[in-house]
Design a protein around this motif. Structure first.
Motif, mmCIF file in Angstrom:
data_model
loop_
_atom_site.group_PDB
_atom_site.id
_atom_site.type_symbol
_atom_site.label_atom_id
_atom_site.label_comp_id
_atom_site.label_asym_id
_atom_site.label_seq_id
_atom_site.Cartn_x
_atom_site.Cartn_y
_atom_site.Cartn_z
ATOM 1 N N PRO A 236 -12.194 -5.425 5.558
ATOM 2 C CA PRO A 236 -11.003 -5.506 6.150
ATOM 3 C C PRO A 236 -10.492 -4.445 5.295
ATOM 4 O O PRO A 236 -9.666 -3.330 6.318
ATOM 5 N N ASN A 237 -10.678 -3.341 4.188
ATOM 6 C CA ASN A 237 -9.733 -2.376 3.427
ATOM 7 C C ASN A 237 -11.070 -0.836 3.661
ATOM 8 O O ASN A 237 -10.077 -0.188 3.222
ATOM 9 N N ARG A 238 -11.624 -1.585 4.011
ATOM 10 C CA ARG A 238 -12.821 -0.118 3.961
ATOM 11 C C ARG A 238 -13.179 -0.178 5.678
ATOM 12 O O ARG A 238 -13.556 -0.309 6.814
ATOM 13 N N ALA A 239 -13.098 1.469 5.919
ATOM 14 C CA ALA A 239 -13.199 1.787 6.900
ATOM 15 C C ALA A 239 -15.168 2.203 7.235
ATOM 16 O O ALA A 239 -15.390 2.581 6.203
ATOM 17 N N GLN B 162 0.827 -0.990 -0.002
ATOM 18 C CA GLN B 162 -0.716 0.038 -0.178
ATOM 19 C C GLN B 162 0.660 1.362 0.075
ATOM 20 O O GLN B 162 1.579 1.373 1.200
ATOM 21 N N SER B 163 0.375 2.008 -0.993
ATOM 22 C CA SER B 163 1.596 2.854 -1.556
ATOM 23 C C SER B 163 1.612 4.075 0.023
ATOM 24 O O SER B 163 2.680 5.044 0.420
ATOM 25 N N GLU C 117 -6.431 9.501 5.628
ATOM 26 C CA GLU C 117 -7.671 9.595 6.163
ATOM 27 C C GLU C 117 -8.368 11.185 7.081
ATOM 28 O O GLU C 117 -7.031 11.174 7.659
ATOM 29 N N TRP C 118 -9.324 10.576 7.084
ATOM 30 C CA TRP C 118 -9.736 12.197 7.857
ATOM 31 C C TRP C 118 -10.723 12.086 9.138
ATOM 32 O O TRP C 118 -11.690 11.213 7.828
ATOM 33 N N ALA C 119 -10.706 12.518 9.555
ATOM 34 C CA ALA C 119 -12.433 11.802 10.642
ATOM 35 C C ALA C 119 -12.591 13.286 11.565
ATOM 36 O O ALA C 119 -11.792 13.954 12.064
ATOM 37 N N GLY D 207 -16.927 8.602 16.632
ATOM 38 C CA GLY D 207 -15.610 8.792 15.263
ATOM 39 C C GLY D 207 -16.482 8.859 13.679
ATOM 40 O O GLY D 207 -17.134 7.908 13.744
ATOM 41 N N VAL D 208 -16.297 10.142 13.522
ATOM 42 C CA VAL D 208 -17.291 9.998 12.124
ATOM 43 C C VAL D 208 -16.194 10.447 10.827
ATOM 44 O O VAL D 208 -15.325 10.952 10.658
ATOM 45 N N LYS D 209 -16.513 9.278 10.044
ATOM 46 C CA LYS D 209 -15.487 9.208 8.792
ATOM 47 C C LYS D 209 -15.946 10.313 7.825
ATOM 48 O O LYS D 209 -16.562 11.116 7.637
ATOM 49 N N LEU D 210 -14.526 11.184 7.572
ATOM 50 C CA LEU D 210 -14.973 12.164 6.360
ATOM 51 C C LEU D 210 -14.441 11.889 5.175
ATOM 52 O O LEU D 210 -14.525 12.284 4.657
ATOM 53 N N ASP D 211 -13.204 11.454 4.835
ATOM 54 C CA ASP D 211 -12.215 10.815 4.068
ATOM 55 C C ASP D 211 -12.177 9.383 4.577
ATOM 56 O O ASP D 211 -10.573 9.896 5.106
ATOM 57 N N SER D 212 -11.733 9.088 3.538
ATOM 58 C CA SER D 212 -11.490 7.977 3.490
ATOM 59 C C SER D 212 -11.507 6.288 1.730
ATOM 60 O O SER D 212 -12.052 7.284 1.115
ATOM 61 N N SER D 213 -10.506 5.704 1.766
ATOM 62 C CA SER D 213 -10.817 4.633 0.708
ATOM 63 C C SER D 213 -9.755 3.297 0.691
ATOM 64 O O SER D 213 -9.489 3.844 2.140
ATOM 65 N N PRO D 214 -11.039 2.773 0.599
ATOM 66 C CA PRO D 214 -10.087 1.135 0.904
ATOM 67 C C PRO D 214 -8.616 1.070 0.360
ATOM 68 O O PRO D 214 -7.250 0.127 0.840
ATOM 69 N N ALA D 215 -8.324 1.766 -0.915
ATOM 70 C CA ALA D 215 -6.803 1.844 -0.973
ATOM 71 C C ALA D 215 -5.921 3.309 -0.248
ATOM 72 O O ALA D 215 -5.022 3.025 0.019
ATOM 73 N N ARG D 216 -6.355 3.817 0.847
ATOM 74 C CA ARG D 216 -5.841 4.564 1.959
ATOM 75 C C ARG D 216 -5.997 4.254 2.641
ATOM 76 O O ARG D 216 -5.667 5.273 4.016
#
Length: 424
Positions: free
Chosen positions: A113-116, A57-58, A62-64, A91-100
């Motif tokens: 498992p890769n998704r928040a 994973q590069s 995330e932003w929360a 806790g609330v997700k503001l930005d995320s993705s399976p790759a990050r």
């Protein structure tokens, strides 16, 4: 991770009964006037860039938004004072993705498992009983003990569940005794069985018991003089390890020349239940402060057949525990140089700066002839608004660079905004 349902259900029923009795007593005694409550808003942007070309994973980015509601009641009158505390976390997700994903800010979806998850939260209750100078707490706990150190380095704090008795009946002496049976990780809403941290080059093999239902601990801290204190704590993670921890702290006032703070720590960890835990840890940190500036030098040494042992998800009480690493691998020796500056002296109250550099070597790498080496450089720049409608609004930028020949190379940035609103 699964937990024994019967034991967990029994513990929950007992605790809920205690909380029901406690809440009833609190209300009937009308101790709300001695209570206090606050709401902390915590906004965190986390970016960790993995520098290796072959990394799976590069980066993790995330932003929360976190909300922490804290309530502490007073105590009923009489020889036994009863009260209740509460900790509400969201806790609330503001930005995320399976790759990050994977920053530790957000709870991971168990089916993906890769998704928040979009949000997660919990309510922790703590019943408390006070007799003279002794305090017993039952339920959700955030200890700051050498053998059990709650982790609060992400969006929401990590907590333990159990019982903790603390006494200050003897002047200058603090006694601690307790048992924790579950841990709630910083990005989880579930109480889980405990494990020993075995990441990095710890080379720890848990043995027959990969999880444990009990962390038993006891300790004593004594202040010999206003400037000299020491402590001893014992802990046993049932079926995995036992640990003895010693600390010595001293503050030397040099008058106009400033002050010198000394922090010495030593621990001995041994196996239990078939694990291979065998570690001796020594750490020393000396900080010279004069005016707005502080200069620190630290040294840490690991020896034995494994690295330093502590509960996975909590923190290890080491002088070289910093933003990313703790330099507690098998046979690792490490040093630290640190500099702090308070801009109040330049007419900018609330603005602070910190930078440090740590280097570790001689790490025993299982299956490799070479020894492990790593270094980390951290920088913190923080500002707290001193007045006006945004008083106590905190802004912090945390930067870290890590390089290692046995772990990931990392460039990391964290942007943290905090604001606490007293409710009463």
């Amino acid at each position: 991770m699964t937990t024994p349902k019967r034991a967990d259900a029994f513990g929950s029923q007992v605790f809920l009964a205690l909380c029901g009795i406690t809440a009833s007593s609190v209300v009937s005694a009308d101790v709300l006037t001695d209570s206090r409550a606050s709401l902390e808003l915590r906004n965190v942007y986390f970016n960790r860039d993995f520098r290796q070309e072959a990394a799976a994973q590069s980066k993790a980015e995330e932003w929360a938004q976190g909300l922490l509601l804290r309530y502490e009641s007073g105590f009923t009158e009489g020889p036994v004072g009863i009260g209740i505390d509460a900790l509400g976390l969201l806790g609330v997700k503001l930005d995320s993705s399976p790759a990050r994903s994977g920053t530790g800010l957000l709870q991971v979806d168990r089916e993906k498992p890769n998704r928040a998850q979009d949000d997660y939260g919990e309510l922790g209750l703590t019943a408390k009983l006070r007799i003279d100078d002794s305090l017993l707490k039952l339920g959700t706990l955030q200890p700051k003990l050498p053998v059990a150190l709650s982790n609060d380095s992400r969006l929401l704090p990590q907590t333990f569940r159990g019982a903790w008795l603390s006494s200050t009946h003897i002047r200058d002496l603090t006694l601690d005794l307790g048992r924790f049976d579950r841990i709630n990780l910083r990005n989880s809403s579930d109480n889980e069985a405990m494990q020993v941290f075995s990441g990095g080059a710890r080379n720890i093999v848990p043995g027959r018991s990969r999880t444990s239902d009990a962390l038993d601990f006891a300790g004593a801290s004594y202040r010999w003089t206003p400037n000299l204190s020491s402590s001893y704590h014992y802990a046993a993670l049932d079926g995995i390890y036992r640990q003895h921890y010693f600390t010595l702290g001293h503050h030397l006032d040099l008058g106009a020349a400033g002050s010198l703070k000394s922090d010495l720590r030593g621990a001995r960890s041994t196996d239990e239940g078939g694990s291979n835990v065998d570690n001796r840890a020594f750490g020393a940190m000396f900080t010279y402060k004069r005016g707005p500036q502080s200069f620190g030098l630290g040294y840490q040494q690991m020896s034995g057949d494994t690295g330093f042992a502590y509960v996975n998800g909590a923190d290890g009480y080491l002088v070289n525990l910093v933003q990313v690493n703790d330099f507690g691998n098998e046979d690792e020796r490490s040093w630290q140089a640190r500099y702090d500056f308070d801009f109040t002296a330049l007419g900018l109250p609330g603005l602070t700066f910190m930078t440090r550099y740590l280097s570790g070597d001689a790490v025993e790498l299982a299956g490799r002839a070479e020894q492990g080496e790593e270094w980390e450089r951290d920088t913190d720049l923080a500002y707290v608004v001193q007045g006006g409608p945004l008083k106590n609004l905190g802004l912090k930028w945390r930067n870290a660079t890590v390089r290692s020949n046995f772990g990931p190379d990392i460039d990391e940035n964290r942007l943290i905004v905090t604001y606490t609103v007293p409710l009463w």
